[in-house]
Design an enzyme around this catalytic site. Structure first.
Site, mmCIF file in Angstrom:
data_model
loop_
_atom_site.group_PDB
_atom_site.id
_atom_site.type_symbol
_atom_site.label_atom_id
_atom_site.label_comp_id
_atom_site.label_asym_id
_atom_site.label_seq_id
_atom_site.Cartn_x
_atom_site.Cartn_y
_atom_site.Cartn_z
ATOM 1 N N GLU A 1 -34.452 -5.779 -23.508
ATOM 2 C CA GLU A 1 -35.627 -4.935 -23.355
ATOM 3 C C GLU A 1 -35.328 -3.580 -22.440
ATOM 4 O O GLU A 1 -34.213 -3.709 -21.614
ATOM 5 C CB GLU A 1 -36.792 -5.636 -22.344
ATOM 6 C CG GLU A 1 -37.931 -5.020 -22.138
ATOM 7 C CD GLU A 1 -38.847 -5.647 -21.019
ATOM 8 O OE1 GLU A 1 -40.141 -5.395 -20.896
ATOM 9 O OE2 GLU A 1 -38.247 -6.851 -20.478
ATOM 10 N N LYS B 1 -44.788 -5.371 -27.692
ATOM 11 C CA LYS B 1 -45.068 -6.256 -26.654
ATOM 12 C C LYS B 1 -46.643 -6.427 -26.502
ATOM 13 O O LYS B 1 -47.243 -5.421 -26.380
ATOM 14 C CB LYS B 1 -44.583 -5.954 -25.267
ATOM 15 C CG LYS B 1 -44.823 -7.142 -24.303
ATOM 16 C CD LYS B 1 -44.223 -6.715 -23.129
ATOM 17 C CE LYS B 1 -44.207 -7.805 -21.776
ATOM 18 N NZ LYS B 1 -43.821 -7.423 -20.651
ATOM 19 N N CYS C 1 -39.911 -10.515 -22.612
ATOM 20 C CA CYS C 1 -39.873 -10.756 -21.042
ATOM 21 C C CYS C 1 -40.921 -11.800 -20.630
ATOM 22 O O CYS C 1 -40.922 -12.708 -21.384
ATOM 23 C CB CYS C 1 -40.322 -9.361 -20.476
ATOM 24 S SG CYS C 1 -40.028 -9.509 -18.837
#
Length: 592
Positions: A332, A394, A445
């Protein structure tokens, strides 16, 4: 309080009240009623004052609850003393046993606040006020659970309801407010323990349920043994006998045995690890220049680190030191500039991809194409021939980290929010991507903590999972270890190998059985190369989805609701037996 019933009440010896262990409810409902009754008119204690009074009256139990909260935090990485998770549940079950709802609420708060304070101390890189504020917010959920634990402890089979209430508390906390915060679930302290295989049957909620049930059963065994020992000491010497004592010890022994059986039940669950085929991967950890909030440094700095590490990988392949991978994974935020907007960023990525000669999954910040001022956190498949292709955005941006709720109102008195200058826009689909020969599921994440996002990705066809993450803000704090533990649990839950890619570490390759096969050091430039098994079979947990979680949480909620109904029914029967309305009204005032 009387001891357990045994034999004929007429022949049972009288046991002095002082010889029995103190009622875990302390003054209990009667004491609370006396306190309210005896208070001067106009000065009846309010709810918060009554909770504070309970704390002062029961400070030893409050201290035990706080200690159990700290112990639970030590069950999580980086400490990893997982048996403390069972012990902590047992202690909280004991201190709330037989309490009033208000007392239980206090002990839940006394347990939850130090637990989250220790668990989330990694947030001090942003500020200790953030640690305290978030810990207090999360502890409020424990406060409600503590009240429910106290009230349901009056019901038969109360350890079962206690375990269900733990699932219910996590269900709500995982979703509310602002999408929830799943950190600190019991399951995440048991990612490589005898309980872990249960995740393949019912996901993380079933692991939480089993851990909580073991702890509550141990509390039941301790409570029964405590009462039995006190009653035995109170009997006349001549009335004591080994055989009666052994018979009366059976419930305590049975509860302890059942707790052990629940803990060992995971060994009966098969964990699938057979692979249909494999793919050779390389995970690039380019490193950052400094930890903390300002890890990004100058534009292009981190991107160049990943380009450099990838070009070195290509050189090692050309020299025969490393076997050619089929695909490469970047973390990321590997590119802190939008490669579609900034030519220098695009050229750097293309240079690295061309050098290694295989598709690269690139983590990048990309400006939203239609909404000015918004940015997307993406994983982009970059092919050495065709360039950028499919991407995943995301779905669950982090509030106050990637977007600011109520920005206009809060920014007037919280200047620190200016450090999040642009809000992230959420994606609207799962991250199943074809990266070279592998069909991978991208999860970015903190999304690894959310059951639904990971499960939907697997059910959409992902044969292995990639966690693109950036923990540079929290380096050397224990947070990367906590997140990697979640990956271990998800591997077992979904029967998928998992790759964690982080710019500063910890990057890792996790087998489908949850074993961490390779892991990097933090704040080093490194490349992991290995075979990644690809699997198609879905686990039971994938098929049943969130149904076990809702069912267990629903049972806990029903048990909680049954407490006042049961009390009301008991008073009604008592009134009918007395046949006296006056006595009935008096009995109605003694609500447990």
């Amino acid at each position: 309080m009387t001891g357990p019933q045994d034999g004929d009440a007429g022949t049972r010896p009288v046991i002095p009240a002082a010889s029995l262990p103190a009622d875990p409810g302390g003054d209990g409902a009667a004491g609370a009623a006396r306190a309210a009754r005896d208070a001067p008119a106009g000065r009846r204690p309010g709810r918060l004052r009554r909770i504070g009074a309970a704390a002062r009256r029961h400070w030893p139990a409050s201290l035990a609850a706080a200690g159990a909260g700290v112990a639970l935090a030590l069950a999580f990485p980086p400490y990893d003393v997982w048996p403390l998770s069972v012990l902590a549940v047992a202690v909280l079950s004991l201190v709330t046993r037989g309490r009033t709802g208000k007392q239980g609420a206090w002990f839940g708060l006394a347990f939850g606040f130090p637990f989250f304070l220790v668990l989330l101390k990694w947030l001090n890189t942003i500020g200790w006020d953030v640690v305290v504020g978030l810990s207090l917010l999360q502890a409020l959920f424990m406060m409600v659970m503590g009240s429910a634990l106290a009230l349901t402890s009056r019901l038969p089979a109360w350890p079962l309801w206690a375990a269900c209430l733990w699932v219910a508390e996590e269900l709500v906390r995982d979703r509310q407010p602002l999408g929830g915060f799943p950190w600190g679930r019991l399951a995440f302290a048991n990612t490589q323990t005898p309980y872990t295989p249960l995740a393949a049957l019912g996901g993380a909620p079933l692991v939480t349920f089993a851990v909580a049930l073991s702890g509550a059963l141990l509390a039941w065994a301790a409570w029964a043994g405590w009462r039995l020992a006190a009653e035995h000491r109170a009997r006349p010497a001549g009335a004591r006998g080994a055989a009666p004592l052994a018979r009366r010890a059976l419930p305590a022994a049975g509860a302890a045995s059942l707790a052990a059986a629940v803990g060992l039940s995971g060994y009966a669950v098969p964990v699938g690890t057979d692979a249909a085929d494999t793919v050779r991967i390389a995970v690039v950890q380019g490193n950052v220049q400094q930890p903390g909030m300002d890890f990004l440094g100058r534009p292009m700095l981190i991107l160049n680190n990943h380009v450099e590490a990838t070009e070195q990988l290509a050189a090692d392949v050309a020299a025969g030191r490393v076997e050619q991978p089929d695909l490469v994974i970047w973390p990321e935020n590997a590119s802190d500039l939008d490669p579609y907007k900034y030519p220098e960023a695009r050229r750097a990525i293309e240079r690295a991809v061309a050098a290694v000669g295989v598709p690269v999954l690139v983590g990048a910040l990309v400006d939203h194409p239609t909404r000015e001022g918004y940015v997307e956190n993406q994983g982009i498949v970059w092919d050495p021939v065709t360039g950028p292709g499919a991407s995943y955005t995301k779905q669950h941006p982090v509030p106050f980290g990637e977007y600011v709720p109520f920005r206009e109102q809060l920014s007037t008195f919280i200047s620190r929010l200016d450090r999040v200058p642009r809000d992230f826009w959420p994606g609207d689909h799962t991250g199943v991507l074809d990266v070279g020969p592998a069909r991978l599921g991208d999860v970015i994440c903190f999304e690894v903590a959310y059951d639904g996002i990971v499960r939907d990705t697997v059910n959409a066809g992902a044969r292995a999972l990639v966690i693109q993450t950036n923990n540079a803000t929290y380096g050397k704090t224990g947070q990367p270890e906590q997140q990697l533990a979640m990956s271990s649990l998800r591997a077992v839950e979904h029967g998928r190998a998992i790759v964690t890619a982080a710019p500063s570490g910890l990057s890792a390759i996790v087998a489908p059985d949850g074993t961490v096969e390779q892991v990097t050091e933090e704040f080093t430039q490194d490349v992991l190369v290995g075979e990644l098994p690809l699997r198609d079979a879905r686990t039971v947990a994938d098929r049943v989805g969130a149904a076990p979680e809702w069912a267990l949480a629903g049972l806990g909620a029903l048990a909680w609701l049954a407490v006042p109904v049961r009390a009301r029914w008991g008073r009604r029967e008592e009134n009918a037996a007395r046949g006296d309305q006056g006595d009935g009204a008096a009995g109605a005032g003694a609500t447990p």
